[in-house]
Design an enzyme around this catalytic site. Structure first.
Site, PDB file in Angstrom:
ATOM      1  N   HIS A 287     -10.036   1.327   2.015  1.00  0.00           N
ATOM      2  CA  HIS A 287      -9.804   2.648   1.917  1.00  0.00           C
ATOM      3  C   HIS A 287      -9.964   3.918   2.771  1.00  0.00           C
ATOM      4  CE1 HIS A 287      -5.208   2.071   1.780  1.00  0.00           C
ATOM      5  NE2 HIS A 287      -5.091   1.847   0.085  1.00  0.00           N
TER       6      HIS A 287
ATOM      7  N   CYS B 277       0.759  -0.886   0.275  1.00  0.00           N
ATOM      8  CA  CYS B 277       0.142   0.242   0.435  1.00  0.00           C
ATOM      9  C   CYS B 277       0.746   1.353  -0.389  1.00  0.00           C
ATOM     10  CB  CYS B 277      -0.799   0.002   1.279  1.00  0.00           C
ATOM     11  SG  CYS B 277      -2.364   1.602   1.226  1.00  0.00           S
TER      12      CYS B 277
ATOM     13  N   HIS C 190      -9.268  -4.002  -1.281  1.00  0.00           N
ATOM     14  CA  HIS C 190      -8.069  -3.006  -0.912  1.00  0.00           C
ATOM     15  C   HIS C 190      -8.420  -1.277  -1.057  1.00  0.00           C
ATOM     16  CE1 HIS C 190      -3.997  -2.187  -0.371  1.00  0.00           C
ATOM     17  NE2 HIS C 190      -4.308  -1.219  -0.369  1.00  0.00           N
ATOM     18  N   GLU C 191      -9.399  -1.324  -2.736  1.00  0.00           N
ATOM     19  CA  GLU C 191      -9.841   0.114  -2.291  1.00  0.00           C
ATOM     20  C   GLU C 191     -11.017   0.203  -1.495  1.00  0.00           C
ATOM     21  OE1 GLU C 191      -5.915   0.157  -4.544  1.00  0.00           O
ATOM     22  OE2 GLU C 191      -7.071   2.062  -3.650  1.00  0.00           O
TER      23      GLU C 191
HETATM   24  O1  LIG Z   1      -4.829   1.489  -2.692  1.00  0.00           O
HETATM   25  C1  LIG Z   1      -4.483   1.363  -2.867  1.00  0.00           C
HETATM   26  N1  LIG Z   1      -2.553   1.840  -3.092  1.00  0.00           N
HETATM   27  O2  LIG Z   1      -1.972   1.419  -2.087  1.00  0.00           O
HETATM   28  C2  LIG Z   1      -1.506   1.393  -3.903  1.00  0.00           C
HETATM   29  C3  LIG Z   1      -0.297   0.645  -3.764  1.00  0.00           C
HETATM   30  N2  LIG Z   1      -0.937  -1.151  -4.184  1.00  0.00           N
HETATM   31  C4  LIG Z   1      -1.180  -2.000  -4.702  1.00  0.00           C
HETATM   32  O3  LIG Z   1      -1.543  -1.356  -5.981  1.00  0.00           O
HETATM   33  C5  LIG Z   1      -1.473  -3.054  -4.016  1.00  0.00           C
HETATM   34  C6  LIG Z   1      -0.588  -4.128  -4.441  1.00  0.00           C
HETATM   35  C7  LIG Z   1      -0.225  -5.214  -4.148  1.00  0.00           C
HETATM   36  C8  LIG Z   1      -2.060  -6.017  -4.148  1.00  0.00           C
HETATM   37  C9  LIG Z   1      -3.231  -5.200  -3.720  1.00  0.00           C
HETATM   38 CL1  LIG Z   1      -4.221  -5.259  -3.886  1.00  0.00          CL
HETATM   39  C10 LIG Z   1      -2.620  -3.441  -3.989  1.00  0.00           C
HETATM   40 CL2  LIG Z   1      -3.954  -2.212  -4.521  1.00  0.00          CL
HETATM   41 NI    NI Z   2      -3.482   1.140  -0.444  1.00  0.00          NI
END
Ligand SMILES: O=CN(O)CCNC(=O)c1cccc(Cl)c1Cl
Ligand code: NI
EC number: 3.5.1.88
Length: 186
Positions: A160, A113, A156-157
């Site tokens: 947030h 993240c 994941h988003e």
């Molecule tokens: O919230 C977004 N970020 O923090 C951007 C950086 N992380 C990634 O792109 C990322 C990396 C691995 C697994 C997932 Cl699921 C994600 Cl989302």
């Molecule tokens: Ni993230």
């Protein structure tokens, strides 16, 4: 354009808040925010531009990560097949997971993240399949089923937007614990 200096890091309360619903039609400010959230992903996924601007690559970016507590996030799942088509890309606004598989899925590599500077190793158990409902920047309603990697990224988003971070889901005693019917996603 957002740079790493614009990314809010863990410890800032905005990352632990429930973000506010976005109202339609989008204000000029929200339209620009949507553009900037997607532009970050496009630039960060271009190795040359990523290096040029000193970015960490991302496949998603949520508004709270740039200090804006609103229910908006960009998603750009990189193309896997040779056809170069992204499995899912959009700016998702006021997203809701309307249904989800009992079966879990997790990335074998774990997750990272932009808002979490340290590596946190471990499987992040999520739903392997979800039905996602969201509005796009034009206020059009979408509802679609996602599975595996695109489903993981959207979860994941959406986390947030509810003040959750990926490591909240990691089993601290056994970070690489997995039940035998968890789908492991490369
Ligand atoms: O919230 C977004 N970020 O923090 C951007 C950086 N992380 C990634 O792109 C990322 C990396 C691995 C697994 C997932 Cl699921 C994600 Cl989302
Ligand atoms: Ni993230």
């Amino acid at each position: 354009m957002f740079l790493m200096k614009d990314i809010v890091r863990d410890g800032d309360p905005v990352l632990r808040q429930e973000a506010a619903d976005v109202t339609f039609p989008l204000s000029e400010e929200d339209q620009q925010l949507a553009k900037d959230l997607m532009e970050y992903l496009v630039v960060s996924q271009d190795p040359e531009q990523c290096k040029k601007y000193g970015l960490r690559a991302g496949v998603g970016l949520a508004a709270p990560q740039v200090g804006v507590s609103k229910k908006m996030a960009s998603v750009l799942v990189p193309p896997t097949e040779k056809d170069g088509k992204s499995p899912f890309t959009d700016v998702i606004i006021n997203p809701v997971i309307v249904s989800e598989s009992v079966q879990e899925g997790a990335l074998t590599e774990g997750e990272g993240c932009l808002s979490v500077d340290k590596d946190v190793p471990g499987f992040v158990p999520r739903h392997d399949r979800i039905t996602l409902r969201y509005y796009d920047v034009n206020g059009e309603k979408h509802q679609l089923r996602l599975k595996n990697y695109p489903a993981i990224v959207c979860q994941h988003e959406i986390d947030h937007l509810h003040g959750m971070l990926f490591y909240d889901h990691i089993n601290n005693d056994q970070p690489f614990t997995r039940d035998d019917d968890m789908i492991m996603i490369e």
